[in-house]
Design a protein around this motif. Structure first.
Motif, PDB file in Angstrom:
ATOM      1  N   TYR A  41      43.793  24.765  30.439  1.00  0.00           N
ATOM      2  CA  TYR A  41      43.513  24.474  29.030  1.00  0.00           C
ATOM      3  C   TYR A  41      42.394  23.471  28.763  1.00  0.00           C
ATOM      4  CZ  TYR A  41      47.864  26.966  28.191  1.00  0.00           C
ATOM      5  OH  TYR A  41      48.836  27.926  28.140  1.00  0.00           O
ATOM      6  N   HIS A  99      45.959  21.173  20.530  1.00  0.00           N
ATOM      7  CA  HIS A  99      46.721  21.815  21.603  1.00  0.00           C
ATOM      8  C   HIS A  99      48.216  21.665  21.365  1.00  0.00           C
ATOM      9  CE1 HIS A  99      42.780  21.921  23.457  1.00  0.00           C
ATOM     10  NE2 HIS A  99      43.243  22.708  24.403  1.00  0.00           N
TER      11      HIS A  99
ATOM     12  N   GLN B 171      43.051  28.334  20.759  1.00  0.00           N
ATOM     13  CA  GLN B 171      43.606  29.549  21.344  1.00  0.00           C
ATOM     14  C   GLN B 171      44.598  30.190  20.381  1.00  0.00           C
ATOM     15  OE1 GLN B 171      45.288  28.992  25.223  1.00  0.00           O
ATOM     16  NE2 GLN B 171      45.131  31.167  25.681  1.00  0.00           N
ATOM     17  N   MET B 234      34.533  30.957  25.604  1.00  0.00           N
ATOM     18  CA  MET B 234      35.994  30.962  25.706  1.00  0.00           C
ATOM     19  C   MET B 234      36.688  32.320  25.804  1.00  0.00           C
ATOM     20  SD  MET B 234      35.996  27.674  25.592  1.00  0.00           S
ATOM     21  CE  MET B 234      37.552  26.855  25.415  1.00  0.00           C
ATOM     22  N   GLN B 237      39.147  31.706  28.810  1.00  0.00           N
ATOM     23  CA  GLN B 237      40.120  30.645  28.544  1.00  0.00           C
ATOM     24  C   GLN B 237      41.133  31.070  27.472  1.00  0.00           C
ATOM     25  OE1 GLN B 237      36.785  30.092  28.641  1.00  0.00           O
ATOM     26  NE2 GLN B 237      36.599  28.838  30.485  1.00  0.00           N
ATOM     27  N   HIS B 238      40.670  31.799  26.449  1.00  0.00           N
ATOM     28  CA  HIS B 238      41.576  32.166  25.357  1.00  0.00           C
ATOM     29  C   HIS B 238      42.240  33.525  25.548  1.00  0.00           C
ATOM     30  CE1 HIS B 238      39.742  29.114  22.292  1.00  0.00           C
ATOM     31  NE2 HIS B 238      40.312  28.547  23.327  1.00  0.00           N
ATOM     32  N   TYR B 239      41.644  34.386  26.371  1.00  0.00           N
ATOM     33  CA  TYR B 239      42.221  35.722  26.593  1.00  0.00           C
ATOM     34  C   TYR B 239      42.274  36.068  28.078  1.00  0.00           C
ATOM     35  CZ  TYR B 239      41.671  36.057  21.586  1.00  0.00           C
ATOM     36  OH  TYR B 239      41.766  35.817  20.251  1.00  0.00           O
ATOM     37  N   GLU B 284      39.313  38.061  18.764  1.00  0.00           N
ATOM     38  CA  GLU B 284      39.820  37.392  17.554  1.00  0.00           C
ATOM     39  C   GLU B 284      39.886  38.362  16.377  1.00  0.00           C
ATOM     40  OE1 GLU B 284      37.483  36.330  19.535  1.00  0.00           O
ATOM     41  OE2 GLU B 284      38.077  34.346  20.237  1.00  0.00           O
TER      42      GLU B 284
END
Lengths: 137, 414
Positions: A41, A99, B171, B234, B237-239, B284
């Motif tokens: 993260y 977060h 996210q 991202m 990182q996000h998916y 998104e």
């Protein structure tokens, strides 16, 4: 010479022991779990060495936020930040996302990891402290 | 104990010798080209411009002794700048010369300074304000500029966002539909080059759906605007369920477009994928890495590997370089950050051969070595980051660096 080094080892172990006792968390285990959270993260923005990205994302190496007030630190992770924060004379233009979707345990672990990596040395953060900060909003 | 001392002493000596050796980088170019360093230590040198008399202008992103523009002049023509003029109390990126004026931008405003017959600025403290009141929300705030041959100036207004999510860079946060940011940013605006105090109301949204154009240039050969765009971050990182670490580093493409009035680049709804050669729907907005979208959006001329940050674009007009370079595009890549934990990429100048405004061959790395590393894992250690390009009247190519404030001059000898 030999006696001297034995003495050093004893003192050092005593310090480590004391450190481990003062926090109510098992720092070592928390750091290990926190590293995983960090990789998933935080690493993209703050980089593997916590050095950040010049002008975009700040470093996490001995910064006032990382080593300072725990509540403020927990709140940055919970709420994110898009105000100009100055760190060692530099400003960073990206926003830090909230977060809050991470669990109290994950946030405690990742911050304990950050506070004990990248050259940092500070006490751990407990899930209870995160819970408290979350409740205040 | 003595051994400890000698180890410590050795360590100190060694770091000193390494530091000395590593001081200057070597810039590698194709055979026949040579590179010299002509400017050092001016801090964050963003875009640059060279006047017909050889004056070199630097636009700074951080004030040096309170000034944001530097003019370097070589008065005795010995190849060394011996006269430094600092002016302008604002930071920024854009700088351009056209029809007897110097144009320069802050992150909200475009100014211009009149030049006299000797190429001196007539009133250094009182520039005219050409455009004002543009969006500056810190992220993607550089206002790059270029001018056409019909009295217009084009200004990039980058989107202060990654992909127009309800919560930026969070996210799971959805993309806004329609994206409200596009009303005032995420495109190129056209203004009159000689009209004072224009803002959005007096300007024309010339092109939209362009996340952040830092490199732009007017192509005289086909008389059109060309831009290079920074793609979104991202994906991995996000998916992570849709993109693995490698795909997230490689995608989306950094892109070069030819832009006509009214064009739409598709951001934030789609991104360009140079491997599939398609406009892929952003996750998104319901994408899965394969679904396409935005049929109205134009396609880029070139898709480069992801995140390399194309910060400057220049069409080569000179005769000094070999014929293949004529009318071709040089692009300065600032270097990536969103490829980690994969190694970073970029930190070089690329050449795209062009004919009639279209690529006539594959792109290639033209000048490399700026970072000082074969492989970049630690961004803080990178020495130089290419940011600006300019062509001298003799056809030499200038490359600026916004990390340590260097400028190099690249020349060709037959």
């Amino acid at each position: 010479m030999k006696k001297f080094s034995v003495f050093i080892v004893i003192i050092f172990s005593a310090i480590v022991y004391l450190f481990a006792q003062t926090g109510t968390v098992d720092i070592k285990a928390s750091v290990q779990r926190g590293k995983k959270v960090y990789t998933q993260y935080c690493l993209a923005c703050h980089q593997a060495d916590g050095g950040g990205v010049p002008r975009m994302n700040p470093p996490l190496q001995k910064t006032e936020y990382v080593l300072g007030d725990k509540k403020r630190l927990i709140n940055i992770v919970l709420k994110g930040s898009n105000d100009p924060i100055e760190i060692n004379g530099e400003e960073y233009v990206n926003p830090m996302a909230s977060h809050a979707h991470l669990s109290d345990q994950q946030i405690a672990d990742v911050l304990t990891f950050v506070r004990n990596s990248f050259g940092n040395k500070a006490s751990g953060i407990t899930p209870a402290e995160v819970k408290q900060a979350r409740a205040k909003k | 104990m003595r051994m400890l001392f000698s180890i410590v002493a050795n360590a100190i000596l060694c770091t000193a010798c390494v530091a000395q050796k590593a001081e200057e980088v070597t810039i590698k170019t194709p055979t026949g080209f040579s590179t010299i360093n002509v400017v050092k230590d001016f801090g964050r040198v963003r875009h640059i411009a060279v006047n017909t008399n050889g004056d070199l202008y630097l636009k700074l992103e951080r004030l040096e002794k309170g000034k944001g523009i530097i003019r370097l002049r070589d008065t005795n023509k010995d190849g060394i700048y011996d006269d430094t003029l600092a002016f302008g109390n604002y930071i920024g990126t854009g700088i351009a010369l056209k029809n007897g004026f110097l144009y320069a931008s802050s992150n909200t405003t475009v100014y211009r300074y009149k030049l006299d017959a000797n190429q001196n600025i007539t009133d250094i403290n009182n520039p005219e304000t050409i455009v004002t009141g543009l969006v500056d929300k810190r992220q993607h705030s550089s206002k790059s500029i270029t001018l056409d041959n019909a009295g217009n100036i084009y200004v990039n207004i980058g989107a202060p966002s990654n992909v127009c999510q309800e919560q930026d860079r969070q996210q799971g946060s959805k993309g806004m539909m329609p994206c409200p940011i596009l009303e005032t940013a995420g495109g190129i605006w056209q203004f009159k080059a000689d009209k004072l105090n224009q803002s959005y109301a007096e300007g024309v949204r010339y092109a939209t759906g362009l996340r952040n154009v830092v490199g732009l240039d007017w192509n005289d050969e086909v008389n059109e605007l060309f831009v290079t765009v920074h793609g979104r971050d991202m994906l991995f990182q996000h998916y992570p369920q849709l993109y693995n670490q490698k795909a997230g580093a490689e995608l989306p493409s950094e892109t070069m477009y030819m832009i006509k009035k009214g064009d739409d680049g598709g951001w934030p709804y789609v991104y360009w994928d140079h491997l599939q050669k398609k406009k892929i729907l952003s996750p998104e907005y319901g994408g899965d890495g394969k679904k396409t979208g935005a049929p109205q959006a134009i396609e880029p001329l070139v898709g480069f590997p992801g995140h390399m940050a194309p910060n400057a674009l220049l069409f080569y007009k000179g005769n000094q370089f070999p014929a293949k370079y004529k009318q071709g595009a040089f692009i300065a890549f600032h270097g990536s950050w969103n490829r980690s934990p994969e190694p970073q990429e970029g930190f070089y100048v690329v050449f795209v051969p062009m004919k009639n405004g279209k690529p006539s061959g594959n792109w290639e790395v033209f000048a490399n070595g700026f970072s000082g590393f074969e492989k970049v894992d630690n961004l803080g250690a990178v020495k130089h980051r290419p940011c600006g390009l300019a062509e001298g009247s003799d056809g030499s190519l200038y490359v600026s660096d916004d990390n340590k404030g260097y400028v190099w001059k690249i020349s060709y000898k037959k």
